[in-house]
Design a protein around this motif. Structure first.
Motif, PDB file in Angstrom:
ATOM      1  N   MET A 123       0.824  -1.194   0.000  1.00  0.00           N
ATOM      2  CA  MET A 123       0.000   0.000   0.000  1.00  0.00           C
ATOM      3  C   MET A 123       0.869   1.258   0.000  1.00  0.00           C
ATOM      4  SD  MET A 123      -3.269   0.450   2.526  1.00  0.00           S
ATOM      5  CE  MET A 123      -4.238  -1.000   2.364  1.00  0.00           C
ATOM      6  N   GLY A 124       1.964   1.214   0.681  1.00  0.00           N
ATOM      7  CA  GLY A 124       2.806   2.387   0.793  1.00  0.00           C
ATOM      8  C   GLY A 124       2.380   3.245   1.986  1.00  0.00           C
ATOM      9  N   HIS A 125       3.266   4.140   2.400  1.00  0.00           N
ATOM     10  CA  HIS A 125       3.015   4.940   3.596  1.00  0.00           C
ATOM     11  C   HIS A 125       1.829   5.885   3.460  1.00  0.00           C
ATOM     12  CE1 HIS A 125       6.566   3.266   5.234  1.00  0.00           C
ATOM     13  NE2 HIS A 125       7.423   3.994   4.546  1.00  0.00           N
ATOM     14  N   VAL A 126       1.777   6.617   2.371  1.00  0.00           N
ATOM     15  CA  VAL A 126       0.734   7.637   2.204  1.00  0.00           C
ATOM     16  C   VAL A 126      -0.635   6.985   2.017  1.00  0.00           C
ATOM     17  CG1 VAL A 126      -0.057   9.561   0.760  1.00  0.00           C
ATOM     18  CG2 VAL A 126       2.371   9.324   1.302  1.00  0.00           C
ATOM     19  N   ARG A 127      -0.709   5.964   1.167  1.00  0.00           N
ATOM     20  CA  ARG A 127      -1.995   5.291   0.960  1.00  0.00           C
ATOM     21  C   ARG A 127      -2.453   4.571   2.226  1.00  0.00           C
ATOM     22  NH1 ARG A 127      -2.136   2.322  -4.808  1.00  0.00           N
ATOM     23  NH2 ARG A 127      -2.277   0.616  -3.348  1.00  0.00           N
ATOM     24  N   TYR A 128      -1.511   4.030   2.988  1.00  0.00           N
ATOM     25  CA  TYR A 128      -1.887   3.379   4.248  1.00  0.00           C
ATOM     26  C   TYR A 128      -2.438   4.413   5.233  1.00  0.00           C
ATOM     27  CZ  TYR A 128      -1.729   0.873   8.632  1.00  0.00           C
ATOM     28  OH  TYR A 128      -2.072   0.316   9.829  1.00  0.00           O
ATOM     29  N   LEU A 129      -1.788   5.565   5.324  1.00  0.00           N
ATOM     30  CA  LEU A 129      -2.285   6.621   6.209  1.00  0.00           C
ATOM     31  C   LEU A 129      -3.681   7.057   5.790  1.00  0.00           C
ATOM     32  CD1 LEU A 129      -1.829   8.656   8.512  1.00  0.00           C
ATOM     33  CD2 LEU A 129      -0.808  10.172   6.815  1.00  0.00           C
ATOM     34  N   LEU A 130      -3.898   7.232   4.501  1.00  0.00           N
ATOM     35  CA  LEU A 130      -5.221   7.601   3.999  1.00  0.00           C
ATOM     36  C   LEU A 130      -6.242   6.503   4.314  1.00  0.00           C
ATOM     37  CD1 LEU A 130      -6.893   9.653   2.398  1.00  0.00           C
ATOM     38  CD2 LEU A 130      -6.243   8.418   0.329  1.00  0.00           C
ATOM     39  N   PHE A 131      -5.867   5.260   4.095  1.00  0.00           N
ATOM     40  CA  PHE A 131      -6.727   4.120   4.418  1.00  0.00           C
ATOM     41  C   PHE A 131      -7.102   4.124   5.898  1.00  0.00           C
ATOM     42  CE2 PHE A 131      -6.695  -0.143   6.293  1.00  0.00           C
ATOM     43  CZ  PHE A 131      -7.790  -0.715   5.671  1.00  0.00           C
ATOM     44  N   TYR A 132      -6.117   4.318   6.766  1.00  0.00           N
ATOM     45  CA  TYR A 132      -6.318   4.312   8.214  1.00  0.00           C
ATOM     46  C   TYR A 132      -7.268   5.431   8.637  1.00  0.00           C
ATOM     47  CZ  TYR A 132      -4.972   3.843  13.133  1.00  0.00           C
ATOM     48  OH  TYR A 132      -4.978   3.646  14.489  1.00  0.00           O
ATOM     49  N   VAL A 133      -7.059   6.620   8.102  1.00  0.00           N
ATOM     50  CA  VAL A 133      -7.910   7.765   8.449  1.00  0.00           C
ATOM     51  C   VAL A 133      -9.339   7.553   7.949  1.00  0.00           C
ATOM     52  CG1 VAL A 133      -8.271  10.238   8.003  1.00  0.00           C
ATOM     53  CG2 VAL A 133      -6.016   9.405   8.637  1.00  0.00           C
ATOM     54  N   VAL A 134      -9.496   7.033   6.734  1.00  0.00           N
ATOM     55  CA  VAL A 134     -10.837   6.783   6.197  1.00  0.00           C
ATOM     56  C   VAL A 134     -11.557   5.733   7.043  1.00  0.00           C
ATOM     57  CG1 VAL A 134     -12.090   5.804   4.225  1.00  0.00           C
ATOM     58  CG2 VAL A 134     -10.351   7.545   3.859  1.00  0.00           C
ATOM     59  N   CYS A 135     -10.853   4.684   7.458  1.00  0.00           N
ATOM     60  CA  CYS A 135     -11.478   3.669   8.328  1.00  0.00           C
ATOM     61  C   CYS A 135     -11.888   4.287   9.659  1.00  0.00           C
ATOM     62  CB  CYS A 135     -10.530   2.504   8.566  1.00  0.00           C
ATOM     63  SG  CYS A 135     -10.355   1.400   7.171  1.00  0.00           S
ATOM     64  N   GLY A 136     -11.048   5.131  10.220  1.00  0.00           N
ATOM     65  CA  GLY A 136     -11.368   5.781  11.485  1.00  0.00           C
ATOM     66  C   GLY A 136     -12.568   6.695  11.385  1.00  0.00           C
ATOM     67  N   TYR A 137     -12.613   7.521  10.344  1.00  0.00           N
ATOM     68  CA  TYR A 137     -13.768   8.408  10.151  1.00  0.00           C
ATOM     69  C   TYR A 137     -15.042   7.612   9.896  1.00  0.00           C
ATOM     70  CZ  TYR A 137     -11.619  13.003  10.194  1.00  0.00           C
ATOM     71  OH  TYR A 137     -11.012  14.164  10.591  1.00  0.00           O
ATOM     72  N   THR A 138     -14.935   6.585   9.077  1.00  0.00           N
ATOM     73  CA  THR A 138     -16.116   5.761   8.781  1.00  0.00           C
ATOM     74  C   THR A 138     -16.633   5.097  10.052  1.00  0.00           C
ATOM     75  OG1 THR A 138     -15.246   5.348   6.568  1.00  0.00           O
ATOM     76  CG2 THR A 138     -16.997   3.894   7.336  1.00  0.00           C
ATOM     77  N   ALA A 139     -15.719   4.591  10.877  1.00  0.00           N
ATOM     78  CA  ALA A 139     -16.117   3.951  12.133  1.00  0.00           C
ATOM     79  C   ALA A 139     -16.782   4.954  13.065  1.00  0.00           C
ATOM     80  CB  ALA A 139     -14.900   3.325  12.808  1.00  0.00           C
ATOM     81  N   SER A 140     -16.222   6.152  13.156  1.00  0.00           N
ATOM     82  CA  SER A 140     -16.788   7.181  14.040  1.00  0.00           C
ATOM     83  C   SER A 140     -18.170   7.611  13.587  1.00  0.00           C
ATOM     84  CB  SER A 140     -15.863   8.397  14.096  1.00  0.00           C
ATOM     85  OG  SER A 140     -14.625   8.039  14.656  1.00  0.00           O
ATOM     86  N   TYR A 141     -18.308   7.887  12.310  1.00  0.00           N
ATOM     87  CA  TYR A 141     -19.616   8.315  11.803  1.00  0.00           C
ATOM     88  C   TYR A 141     -20.621   7.170  11.812  1.00  0.00           C
ATOM     89  CZ  TYR A 141     -18.075  12.959  10.605  1.00  0.00           C
ATOM     90  OH  TYR A 141     -17.619  14.248  10.683  1.00  0.00           O
ATOM     91  N   GLY A 142     -20.156   5.952  11.580  1.00  0.00           N
ATOM     92  CA  GLY A 142     -21.053   4.791  11.673  1.00  0.00           C
ATOM     93  C   GLY A 142     -21.567   4.609  13.088  1.00  0.00           C
ATOM     94  N   PHE A 143     -20.672   4.778  14.075  1.00  0.00           N
ATOM     95  CA  PHE A 143     -21.085   4.684  15.468  1.00  0.00           C
ATOM     96  C   PHE A 143     -22.093   5.783  15.802  1.00  0.00           C
ATOM     97  CE2 PHE A 143     -20.681   6.013  19.886  1.00  0.00           C
ATOM     98  CZ  PHE A 143     -20.960   4.820  20.539  1.00  0.00           C
ATOM     99  N   ALA A 144     -21.826   7.005  15.331  1.00  0.00           N
ATOM    100  CA  ALA A 144     -22.747   8.123  15.599  1.00  0.00           C
ATOM    101  C   ALA A 144     -24.110   7.872  14.957  1.00  0.00           C
ATOM    102  CB  ALA A 144     -22.146   9.427  15.082  1.00  0.00           C
ATOM    103  N   PHE A 145     -24.107   7.308  13.767  1.00  0.00           N
ATOM    104  CA  PHE A 145     -25.363   7.011  13.086  1.00  0.00           C
ATOM    105  C   PHE A 145     -26.160   5.942  13.830  1.00  0.00           C
ATOM    106  CE2 PHE A 145     -27.746   4.495   9.946  1.00  0.00           C
ATOM    107  CZ  PHE A 145     -28.599   5.486   9.470  1.00  0.00           C
ATOM    108  N   LEU A 146     -25.459   4.913  14.306  1.00  0.00           N
ATOM    109  CA  LEU A 146     -26.127   3.806  14.995  1.00  0.00           C
ATOM    110  C   LEU A 146     -26.534   4.152  16.434  1.00  0.00           C
ATOM    111  CD1 LEU A 146     -23.912   0.860  13.727  1.00  0.00           C
ATOM    112  CD2 LEU A 146     -26.249   1.394  13.024  1.00  0.00           C
ATOM    113  N   ASN A 147     -25.911   5.167  17.006  1.00  0.00           N
ATOM    114  CA  ASN A 147     -26.197   5.580  18.383  1.00  0.00           C
ATOM    115  C   ASN A 147     -26.517   7.067  18.418  1.00  0.00           C
ATOM    116  OD1 ASN A 147     -25.467   3.068  19.967  1.00  0.00           O
ATOM    117  ND2 ASN A 147     -23.627   3.385  18.744  1.00  0.00           N
ATOM    118  N   ASP A 148     -27.507   7.488  17.658  1.00  0.00           N
ATOM    119  CA  ASP A 148     -27.811   8.917  17.539  1.00  0.00           C
ATOM    120  C   ASP A 148     -28.351   9.534  18.821  1.00  0.00           C
ATOM    121  OD1 ASP A 148     -30.186   7.579  17.425  1.00  0.00           O
ATOM    122  OD2 ASP A 148     -30.990   8.677  15.721  1.00  0.00           O
ATOM    123  N   ASP A 149     -28.764   8.722  19.783  1.00  0.00           N
ATOM    124  CA  ASP A 149     -29.278   9.257  21.045  1.00  0.00           C
ATOM    125  C   ASP A 149     -28.186   9.390  22.102  1.00  0.00           C
ATOM    126  OD1 ASP A 149     -28.942   6.521  21.219  1.00  0.00           O
ATOM    127  OD2 ASP A 149     -30.604   6.235  22.622  1.00  0.00           O
TER     128      ASP A 149
END
Length: 140
Positions: A1-27
């Motif tokens: 993947m390389g350093h830059v693409r891995y960092l981008l992958f990691y950040v996208v997974c983190g944001y997706t997880a955070s927003y997914g959690f917020a969506f599933l637990n909106d209360d």
């Protein structure tokens, strides 16, 4: 993947997880702090890219037994545990863990790694390793 693409992958997974959690637990009014959703994304990608790789795990059976098991078994069991825990089963109210973020991050990592699967070389077999550390020859 390389350093830059891995960092981008990691950040996208983190944001997706955070927003997914917020969506599933909106209360929920609790803050979400941590990178476990991004780490779960890395685990999901590993499962897609190297399902037959054998990984070291410590299995509790009277004592902790170090075993090399297939990645699909270890990560599949981990994913099922996260799903059970996110339902509130088998956990206490002593701490707050965003199990739903783990699930969403894992699935995001799997989805992002799927296009990379055809060009991924097999993982190298560890040689001379003993429980994750390089085995040293005995000097008597």
């Amino acid at each position: 993947m390389g350093h830059v693409r891995y960092l981008l992958f990691y950040v996208v997974c983190g944001y997706t997880a955070s927003y997914g959690f917020a969506f599933l637990n909106d209360d929920s009014a609790d803050p979400l702090i941590g990178s476990s959703g991004a780490v779960a994304g890395v685990l999901g990608a590993y499962l897609v890219l190297y399902p037959k790789a054998r990984v070291w795990v410590l299995v509790p059976f009277l004592i902790f037994l170090p075993l090399r098991l297939p990645a699909w078994l270890v990560l599949g069991f981990w994913f099922v545990l996260q799903a059970v825990y996110s339902n509130g089963e088998g956990v206490s109210d002593a701490g707050t863990v965003a199990y739903a973020a783990h699930i969403v991050g894992f699935l995001a990592g799997m989805a992002l790694a799927w296009p990379l699967k055809p060009g991924t070389p097999p993982p190298p077999e560890p040689r001379g390793l003993l429980f994750g550390r390089r085995a040293r020859p005995h000097t008597w």
